[in-house]
Write a protein that holds these residues in place. Structure first.
Motif, mmCIF file in Angstrom:
data_model
loop_
_atom_site.group_PDB
_atom_site.id
_atom_site.type_symbol
_atom_site.label_atom_id
_atom_site.label_comp_id
_atom_site.label_asym_id
_atom_site.label_seq_id
_atom_site.Cartn_x
_atom_site.Cartn_y
_atom_site.Cartn_z
ATOM 1 N N VAL A 1 4.218 7.478 -17.369
ATOM 2 C CA VAL A 1 3.890 8.450 -16.326
ATOM 3 C C VAL A 1 2.397 8.758 -16.292
ATOM 4 N N ASP A 2 1.895 9.437 -17.346
ATOM 5 C CA ASP A 2 0.537 9.976 -17.326
ATOM 6 C C ASP A 2 -0.514 8.875 -17.285
ATOM 7 N N ASN A 3 -1.334 8.923 -16.246
ATOM 8 C CA ASN A 3 -2.420 7.967 -15.995
ATOM 9 C C ASN A 3 -1.926 6.540 -15.748
ATOM 10 N N THR A 4 -0.620 6.409 -15.544
ATOM 11 C CA THR A 4 -0.044 5.134 -15.098
ATOM 12 C C THR A 4 0.481 5.293 -13.675
ATOM 13 N N LEU A 5 1.410 6.196 -13.494
ATOM 14 C CA LEU A 5 1.921 6.509 -12.157
ATOM 15 C C LEU A 5 1.275 7.762 -11.572
ATOM 16 N N LEU A 6 0.759 8.604 -12.450
ATOM 17 C CA LEU A 6 0.294 9.933 -12.048
ATOM 18 C C LEU A 6 -1.057 10.211 -12.689
ATOM 19 N N ASP A 7 -1.971 10.787 -11.929
ATOM 20 C CA ASP A 7 -3.334 11.071 -12.392
ATOM 21 C C ASP A 7 -3.351 12.324 -13.261
ATOM 22 N N ASN A 8 -3.016 12.159 -14.527
ATOM 23 C CA ASN A 8 -2.996 13.304 -15.424
ATOM 24 C C ASN A 8 -4.407 13.773 -15.766
ATOM 25 N N ASP A 9 -5.389 12.882 -15.727
ATOM 26 C CA ASP A 9 -6.773 13.297 -15.931
ATOM 27 C C ASP A 9 -7.192 14.276 -14.840
ATOM 28 N N GLY A 10 -6.733 14.041 -13.614
ATOM 29 C CA GLY A 10 -7.026 14.957 -12.519
ATOM 30 C C GLY A 10 -6.384 16.309 -12.739
ATOM 31 N N PHE A 11 -5.138 16.317 -13.228
ATOM 32 C CA PHE A 11 -4.480 17.578 -13.573
ATOM 33 C C PHE A 11 -5.266 18.325 -14.642
ATOM 34 N N ALA A 12 -5.715 17.625 -15.683
ATOM 35 C CA ALA A 12 -6.475 18.266 -16.752
ATOM 36 C C ALA A 12 -7.780 18.851 -16.221
ATOM 37 N N ALA A 13 -8.408 18.165 -15.272
ATOM 38 C CA ALA A 13 -9.643 18.686 -14.669
ATOM 39 C C ALA A 13 -9.356 19.958 -13.881
ATOM 40 N N ASP A 14 -8.225 20.000 -13.175
ATOM 41 C CA ASP A 14 -7.846 21.213 -12.440
ATOM 42 C C ASP A 14 -7.567 22.369 -13.395
ATOM 43 N N LEU A 15 -6.922 22.068 -14.516
ATOM 44 C CA LEU A 15 -6.644 23.105 -15.514
ATOM 45 C C LEU A 15 -7.948 23.634 -16.110
ATOM 46 N N THR A 16 -8.878 22.735 -16.388
ATOM 47 C CA THR A 16 -10.180 23.152 -16.911
ATOM 48 C C THR A 16 -10.885 24.085 -15.924
ATOM 49 N N ALA A 17 -10.867 23.733 -14.642
ATOM 50 C CA ALA A 17 -11.509 24.564 -13.622
ATOM 51 C C ALA A 17 -10.842 25.936 -13.544
ATOM 52 N N ARG A 18 -9.527 25.964 -13.684
ATOM 53 C CA ARG A 18 -8.802 27.238 -13.634
ATOM 54 C C ARG A 18 -9.167 28.112 -14.827
ATOM 55 N N LEU A 19 -9.248 27.525 -16.003
ATOM 56 C CA LEU A 19 -9.635 28.269 -17.196
ATOM 57 C C LEU A 19 -11.051 28.795 -17.066
ATOM 58 N N ASP A 20 -11.960 27.962 -16.568
ATOM 59 C CA ASP A 20 -13.345 28.397 -16.346
ATOM 60 C C ASP A 20 -13.403 29.593 -15.403
ATOM 61 N N ARG A 21 -12.652 29.502 -14.330
ATOM 62 C CA ARG A 21 -12.698 30.547 -13.303
ATOM 63 C C ARG A 21 -12.153 31.878 -13.801
ATOM 64 N N ASP A 22 -11.028 31.819 -14.513
ATOM 65 C CA ASP A 22 -10.336 33.056 -14.881
ATOM 66 C C ASP A 22 -10.691 33.587 -16.262
ATOM 67 N N PHE A 23 -11.189 32.706 -17.153
ATOM 68 C CA PHE A 23 -11.415 33.140 -18.537
ATOM 69 C C PHE A 23 -12.838 32.875 -19.031
ATOM 70 N N GLY A 24 -13.568 31.984 -18.383
ATOM 71 C CA GLY A 24 -14.918 31.673 -18.816
ATOM 72 C C GLY A 24 -14.973 30.449 -19.710
ATOM 73 N N ALA A 25 -16.183 29.909 -19.850
ATOM 74 C CA ALA A 25 -16.371 28.657 -20.574
ATOM 75 C C ALA A 25 -15.947 28.743 -22.035
ATOM 76 N N MET A 26 -16.253 29.858 -22.709
ATOM 77 C CA MET A 26 -15.922 29.975 -24.125
ATOM 78 C C MET A 26 -14.410 29.941 -24.342
ATOM 79 N N GLU A 27 -13.662 30.652 -23.501
ATOM 80 C CA GLU A 27 -12.203 30.674 -23.639
ATOM 81 C C GLU A 27 -11.587 29.353 -23.191
#
Length: 242
Positions: free
Chosen positions: A13-39
């Motif tokens: 599944v991950d990175n074969t059929l589905l772009d899991n790296d893209g999901f991880a990038a979205d999660l990183t952006a969400r964490l940055d937005r709501d919690f900040g870089a340190m968190e």
């Protein structure tokens, strides 16, 4: 007792059929937005530690630990909902479902994924991949240690494994030998990390995108008789898993 079919496709599944790296990038952006870089760094540190300990990605387990000390943070529940309701269908690689459908005309298609037993099945269902393979889904911690279970669940005379991790494909080839065809999908960060490694045995086939698999034909795989069902040697299996 299940009857063996001639050809079974084992699809990662991950990175074969589905772009899991893209999901991880979205999660990183969400964490940055709501919690900040340190968190954000703290979350991924917890995630990496759990992955090393457990042997699989555990996004929800990382969130459980991440919440400690932040029980009153207003972003926790929205972050939980973000994970649980993430639109994974939008992260399917172009042509992924067409490739699955095409492989289904050549044999039986099975999702063979690693991961936790809550979030990963949810991802597979929400992406539409479970439906695409008629809910033939297996989720394990280490695929290469579950070959007997795979054969019991979906007996076949020949297997085709499609994955973005060439080291894993090599391990499965050592276990199954001539009873498996390994196809390396050269996309995602695991594929990039393996660029300078010597993979032995090398994948039987390499494609650059999952959509390339629509060009597969029956003639690409060995002609096998139903009496020739694979039975990997347990000693070889143990050696390959170490």
């Amino acid at each position: 007792m299940l009857t063996a079919t001639s050809l079974v496709f084992l699809l990662d599944v991950d990175n074969t059929l589905l772009d899991n790296d893209g999901f991880a990038a979205d999660l990183t952006a969400r964490l940055d937005r709501d919690f900040g870089a340190m968190e954000r760094e703290r979350y991924w540190s917890i995630y990496n530690k759990l992955r090393d300990e457990l042997g699989f990605a555990d996004y929800l387990g990382a969130l459980q630990q991440f919440r400690l000390g932040h029980e009153y943070h207003p972003g926790l529940v929205p972050l939980s909902n973000f994970l649980l309701e993430y639109p994974f269908a939008e992260r399917l690689f172009p042509g992924a479902l067409d490739a699955v459908a095409h492989m289904g005309t050549l044999g039986s298609t099975v999702i063979l994924s690693d991961g936790d037993i809550v979030f990963q099945p949810r991802k597979i269902a929400h992406s539409g991949l479970g439906r695409a393979v008629q809910d033939r889904v297996l989720v394990y911690v280490h695929k290469e240690r579950m070959t007997e279970a795979i054969q019991r669940a979906f007996p076949a005379t020949h297997y085709v494994m499609v994955d973005d991790k060439p080291q894993l494909l090599a391990a499965m080839k050592r276990i199954f030998g001539a009873h498996i065809t390994t196809i390396f999908v050269n996309q995602g960060h695991y594929a990039r990390e393996a660029e300078h490694l010597v993979i032995d045995p090398a994948p039987d086939k390499t494609v650059m995108h999952i959509s390339d698999l629509v060009g597969l034909a029956s003639s690409d795989f060995p002609r096998v008789e139903l009496a020739g069902q694979a039975h990997p040697d347990p000693a070889t299996h143990a050696a390959a898993s170490e």
